[in-house]
Design an enzyme around this catalytic site. Structure first.
Site, PDB file in Angstrom:
ATOM      1  N   LYS A   1       0.840  -1.194   0.000  1.00  0.00           N
ATOM      2  CA  LYS A   1       0.000   0.000   0.000  1.00  0.00           C
ATOM      3  C   LYS A   1       0.879   1.249   0.000  1.00  0.00           C
ATOM      4  CE  LYS A   1      -1.560  -1.811   3.696  1.00  0.00           C
ATOM      5  NZ  LYS A   1      -2.238  -2.193   4.953  1.00  0.00           N
TER       6      LYS A   1
ATOM      7  N   THR B   1      -8.158   8.332   9.199  1.00  0.00           N
ATOM      8  CA  THR B   1      -7.767   7.132   8.453  1.00  0.00           C
ATOM      9  C   THR B   1      -7.494   5.956   9.376  1.00  0.00           C
ATOM     10  OG1 THR B   1      -5.458   7.885   8.448  1.00  0.00           O
ATOM     11  CG2 THR B   1      -6.810   8.453   6.526  1.00  0.00           C
TER      12      THR B   1
ATOM     13  N   GLY C   1      -7.640   2.591  11.034  1.00  0.00           N
ATOM     14  CA  GLY C   1      -8.194   1.293  10.654  1.00  0.00           C
ATOM     15  C   GLY C   1      -8.200   1.020   9.169  1.00  0.00           C
ATOM     16  N   THR C   2      -7.537   1.865   8.378  1.00  0.00           N
ATOM     17  CA  THR C   2      -7.560   1.674   6.926  1.00  0.00           C
ATOM     18  C   THR C   2      -6.988   0.323   6.519  1.00  0.00           C
ATOM     19  OG1 THR C   2      -7.278   4.062   6.656  1.00  0.00           O
ATOM     20  CG2 THR C   2      -6.871   2.695   4.724  1.00  0.00           C
ATOM     21  N   GLY C   3      -5.824  -0.029   7.084  1.00  0.00           N
ATOM     22  CA  GLY C   3      -5.188  -1.302   6.717  1.00  0.00           C
ATOM     23  C   GLY C   3      -6.006  -2.509   7.140  1.00  0.00           C
ATOM     24  N   CYS C   4      -6.553  -2.459   8.346  1.00  0.00           N
ATOM     25  CA  CYS C   4      -7.413  -3.551   8.825  1.00  0.00           C
ATOM     26  C   CYS C   4      -8.607  -3.740   7.896  1.00  0.00           C
ATOM     27  CB  CYS C   4      -7.923  -3.253  10.231  1.00  0.00           C
ATOM     28  SG  CYS C   4      -6.662  -2.958  11.479  1.00  0.00           S
TER      29      CYS C   4
END
Length: 271
Positions: A176, A208, A210-213
């Site tokens: 990412k 932003t 928690g974007t990766g989760c």
């Protein structure tokens, strides 16, 4: 048939990241969410103040209980915290998750900077979990940490890191590019010897959390539904982009607030 997705991750009581974000993202993307909790955290949008680890045997028992009763169509792995928990998860998936897609999000540092992965757990994650993954989804610092290389800040280096990570055993790698400078936020997928780029414009917001989760959970839902990898990444990327664009519609906390997991559903409901 509605597909079932198991998330193995830590808990965020503020609801923006971790298990709570995974449940929201899986549900918003049309699958049924199940969980095995690896750690309890005391955190909010401003940071993490306390972490209590779940005993590895109990992590294994949660996973075994789900597989003993429910058809699992995909697995997402988030915060694993320690080497012992990482090894436990690897053993459990080796035993139970044959031919089930596994999306590994190597959670290492919270948005506020708190470490979420012990130093000795990086080797276990690299040696035991990466080879089990259908797809691993690091951001730029996480990819560099896994490879023991400097953090990259160019697209060419991102593609190189993706290929290098694939050599450690996962079937595919999605790096990412949210940490890149500039107006764009590109992600790169390396799968089956091919490189695919997914583009989006950067949204000016601090919300932003928690974007990766959420991205990895959306990906797990798409793979559970049978999507091919490039199509799954495209759908998940579009979902996350919309959730970030709508993040400021929420009023949650005073720090890095959550993305809007249900913007498509709630906005449609008011049409």
């Amino acid at each position: 048939m509605i597909r079932n997705v198991l998330s193995i991750a830590g808990s965020d009581p503020s609801g923006g990241a971790g298990i709570q974000a995974d449940i929201k993202a899986i549900s918003a993307n049309g699958a049924y969410a199940m969980t095995a909790i690896t750690a309890l955290t005391a955190q909010n949008t401003q940071g993490v103040s306390w972490i209590e680890l779940v005993p590895p045997d109990f992590v294994a028992a949660q996973i075994a209980a789900v597989f003993a009763d429910v058809r699992v169509d995909a697995v997402k792995i988030g915060m694993i915290a320690t080497s012992d928990i990482a090894a436990t998860v690897a053993d459990a998936l080796t035993k139970h998750a044959d031919n089930v897609p596994v999306v590994l999000d190597p959670v290492m540092i919270a948005k506020g900077g708190a470490p979420l992965l012990a130093d000795d757990a990086v080797k276990t994650l690299r040696d035991r979990l990466l080879p089990l993954a259908t797809l691993v989804t690091p951001n730029l610092p996480e990819a560099a940490h896994l490879l023991d290389e400097p953090v990259t800040m160019t697209r060419d280096a991102m593609a190189h890191h993706a290929q290098a990570l694939a050599e450690l055993g996962p079937q595919a790698v999605l790096i990412k590019g949210g940490h890149l400078p500039g107006d764009d936020s590109p992600d790169v997928l390396y799968a089956a010897g091919e490189t695919h780029w997914f583009e989006s414009k950067r949204t000016a917001t601090q919300n932003t959390h928690g974007t990766g989760c959420s991205l990895s959970s959306a990906l797990a839902a798409e793979l559970a539904k049978g999507a091919a990898l490039p199509q799954a990444v495209g759908a998940a990327k579009a979902y996350i982009t919309a959730a970030i664009v709508a993040a400021d519609d929420l009023n949650v906390g005073q720090g890095h607030g959550p993305i809007h997991h249900f913007t498509n559903l709630w906005n449609h409901a008011h049409d």
